[in-house]
Design a protein around this motif. Sequence first.
Motif, PDB file in Angstrom:
ATOM      1  N   TYR A 147     114.266  40.423 -21.875  1.00 26.07           N
ATOM      2  CA  TYR A 147     114.593  39.279 -22.722  1.00 26.07           C
ATOM      3  C   TYR A 147     116.043  39.342 -23.194  1.00 26.07           C
ATOM      4  O   TYR A 147     116.709  38.314 -23.331  1.00 26.07           O
ATOM      5  CB  TYR A 147     113.650  39.217 -23.922  1.00 26.07           C
ATOM      6  N   LEU A 192     112.719  33.542 -25.276  1.00 29.67           N
ATOM      7  CA  LEU A 192     111.462  34.249 -25.479  1.00 29.67           C
ATOM      8  C   LEU A 192     110.323  33.430 -24.880  1.00 29.67           C
ATOM      9  O   LEU A 192     110.399  32.194 -24.839  1.00 29.67           O
ATOM     10  CB  LEU A 192     111.197  34.472 -26.973  1.00 29.67           C
ATOM     11  N   VAL A 214     106.229  36.044 -27.901  1.00 29.63           N
ATOM     12  CA  VAL A 214     106.752  37.390 -27.667  1.00 29.63           C
ATOM     13  C   VAL A 214     105.889  38.437 -28.370  1.00 29.63           C
ATOM     14  O   VAL A 214     105.773  39.576 -27.911  1.00 29.63           O
ATOM     15  CB  VAL A 214     108.231  37.475 -28.122  1.00 29.63           C
TER      16      VAL A 214
END
Length: 278
Positions: A147, A192, A214
């Motif tokens: 990420y 995310l 997430v």
Amino acid sequence: MPFIDIFSDYSALDYVSDIVDILVVWFVIYKLIMLIKGTKAVQLLKGIFVIIIVRGLSSIFGLDTLGWMMEQALTWGFLAIIIIFQPELRRALEQLGRGRLFSRTGLQEEEEQEQMIESMTKAVSYMAKRRIGALLTLERETGMSDYIETGIPLDAKISSQLLINIFIPNTPLHDGAVIVQKNQIAAAACYLPLSESPFISKELGTRHRAALGVSEVTDSITIVVSEETGAISITKNGELHRDLSLERFREILTLELIGDKTNASSTKWSFRGKKENG
């Protein structure tokens, strides 16, 4: 008897020396593992272990061609490791040069966590009062390098001023999430994964869905400041705690990051889009 004679030549100092040697080696290995934890190097290490296992099995079952291939992979693998792990090796050498690789203590880490909590509390307070939308994720045990790579690298020390400046509307980095890794801002404007849970309240926007998303795939803690209402929320383990007061926000962060095991059960996480506690 020869076996006994070998050990009879050992003095107490030799035993102590061997034990210290083993402990130092294990400590170095532990530090190296912690250094690459949460990076793609972990997956590459798993691949190396697979090659070693296959090499051993090929020897047992007489698979000569496969064994030769694995032998070549291991022989030339050292050069490949230097190339592939170049960022991690550079970071380790930099930390060693600064004297930071083995110098961190539990007290230092706790002080850093307290400073980080204070900075985030000040930033969240400022943004909540002015209804500045924010999305801030704190990496924990599960690595978030994938990420982090979607955003803009910062590698900056956390401060309330920097966090506020990042999320000011219409600035280049305000859209997306800030990810904190090892008490530093690793990157901003990160993407995310959005939660696909059908139980999420319709009034929750993209920031809350990303925070929940997430938290469903990592053990991270994510902080959300609503752009519409200025409400403060925290997500963890697929659960959402909404409309927190600033005191409650600080309390939860302190509990999760520094810890108070005796009161751990007092923190209640409520979610599923039905009756979120405020």
